[in-house]
Design an enzyme around this catalytic site. Structure first.
Site, PDB file in Angstrom:
ATOM      1  N   CYS A 123     -27.501  -0.092   2.776  1.00 30.19           N
ATOM      2  CA  CYS A 123     -27.442  -1.317   3.575  1.00 30.19           C
ATOM      3  C   CYS A 123     -26.892  -2.507   2.809  1.00 30.19           C
ATOM      4  CB  CYS A 123     -28.832  -1.643   4.131  1.00 30.19           C
ATOM      5  SG  CYS A 123     -29.526  -0.341   5.168  1.00 30.19           S
ATOM      6  N   HIS A 264     -29.644  -8.874   5.908  1.00 24.47           N
ATOM      7  CA  HIS A 264     -29.456  -7.537   6.471  1.00 24.47           C
ATOM      8  C   HIS A 264     -30.567  -7.253   7.476  1.00 24.47           C
ATOM      9  CE1 HIS A 264     -29.472  -3.306   7.101  1.00 24.47           C
ATOM     10  NE2 HIS A 264     -30.570  -3.136   6.393  1.00 24.47           N
ATOM     11  N   ASN A 294     -30.960  -1.506  13.236  1.00 20.98           N
ATOM     12  CA  ASN A 294     -30.505  -1.493  11.849  1.00 20.98           C
ATOM     13  C   ASN A 294     -29.213  -0.681  11.793  1.00 20.98           C
ATOM     14  OD1 ASN A 294     -30.029  -0.933   9.134  1.00 20.98           O
ATOM     15  ND2 ASN A 294     -32.173  -0.606   8.632  1.00 20.98           N
TER      16      ASN A 294
END
Length: 345
Positions: A123, A264, A294
């Site tokens: 990520c 994020h 996500n």
């Protein structure tokens, strides 16, 4: 201090300036109700624990490269450029182990014979990729670079796993960076980044790599992402808070100077905990996780695009971008939002 070396400010001659921004989400949406109908979960549980109401999921025939091409084209159109000198693709879900996905993306965008390569940093991948792209520009190896974060997370998530299926979505976002002056709006500040491989198994796919080739095992569950949720949560809050402080300091800012903190989108509770530790009010910490989930390496450019399109990013605002992901990896950088940048999504 977490990091071994103080972040280096961009040089006056070869700073990296943001000139294009694009995003793409596959059209199909999967709601919490859709998941609750086949998993032992509820809409309320997912909203409360993760902060997600729906996510976009690509159809089986769509690959990560397809998402990346769409986002890359939008970013190039936003920047009003037809050519770039390099393509850097951040992804944890490449089309194939070999070859890399970036060369195919570059080819499909009509970018013949330019260097193109993948970066796998979970990520944190997109911020890692922008840092590498800024290094190419700083070195004079490129004038303009297309940076893409793209993921088809649905390809590596067990649809029957209550602990992961509600979390992830598919999508892609991209930026175009070009040479600028260090004092210009849109120029990326020094990067703060790092990793801790002692926690490599906290977010991982056990099988399919050289350590455990798929043909040597018979457990299909080990070909999906596995997450140690409480460990990830704890480290994410600590690392994101620390790297945000370091990035702000490297830019000569106080944390209170941050107008927009682009985190994020892993979990709404992680973002809220970080904002609380930093003392930033919720209106300075935008989020889109409720509608996209996500999206791993695509998360940061998707959020930037949605904030720009929605009027949450205005010229002159101090923006800090910060991330944490599998590995563990973490990265952050800064910029002053430029005038006239239009995101295409």
């Amino acid at each position: 201090m977490i990091f071994g070396r103080k972040p280096t400010p961009p040089s006056a001659e070869h700073a990296s300036r943001l000139i294009g921004l694009g995003a793409y989400l596959p059209p199909r949406k999967v709601s919490n109700a859709d998941l609750a109908s086949r998993l032992d979960t509820t809409d309320e549980w997912i909203r409360t624990r993760i902060g997600i109401a729906e996510r976009h999921v690509a159809d089986p025939a769509t690959a990560t490269s397809d998402l990346a091409v769409e986002a890359g084209l939008r970013a190039m159109n936003s920047a009003k450029v037809r050519h770039v000198d390099a393509v850097v693709l951040a992804t944890s879900t490449p089309d194939h182990h070999v070859p890399g996905t970036a060369p195919l993306v570059a080819h499909r965008l009509g970018l013949r014979q330019v260097p193109a390569f993948d970066i796998g940093a979970g990520c944190s991948g997109f911020v890692y990729a922008t840092t590498v792209a800024a290094g190419l520009i700083h070195a004079g190896s490129a004038i303009t670079v297309l940076v893409i974060g793209a993921e088809k997370m649905s390809a590596v998530i067990d649809p029957a796993d209550r602990s992961t299926a509600p979390i992830f979505g598919d999508g892609a976002g991209a930026v175009v960076l070009t040479t600028g002056r260090a004092d210009e709006p849109g120029v990326l500040g020094p990067a703060a980044w790092g990793s801790d491989g002692d926690h490599a198994d906290a977010i991982h796919i056990p099988d399919g790599g050289s350590r455990r080739p798929s043909h040597t095992t018979g457990d299909p569950q080990k070909r999906y992402v596995h997450i140690k949720g409480s460990e990830v949560f704890r480290h994410a809050v600590r690392r994101i808070t620390a790297v945000t402080h370091e990035s702000a300091t490297a830019a000569g800012w106080l944390v209170q100077d941050i107008d927009r903190l682009i985190i994020h989108q892993a979990n709404a509770r992680i973002s809220a905990a970080v904002a609380n530790k930093l003392g930033l009010p919720p209106e300075r910490v935008p989020s889109n996780i409720a509608h996209v989930g996500n999206t791993s390496a695509a998360s940061i450019p998707l959020l930037l695009s949605h904030c720009a399109s929605g009027g949450q990013l205005e010229a002159g605002q101090r923006v800090l971008v910060t991330s944490f992901g599998a590995g563990f990896t973490w990265a952050a950088t800064t910029l002053v939002w430029p005038v006239g940048l239009q995101a295409l999504a």
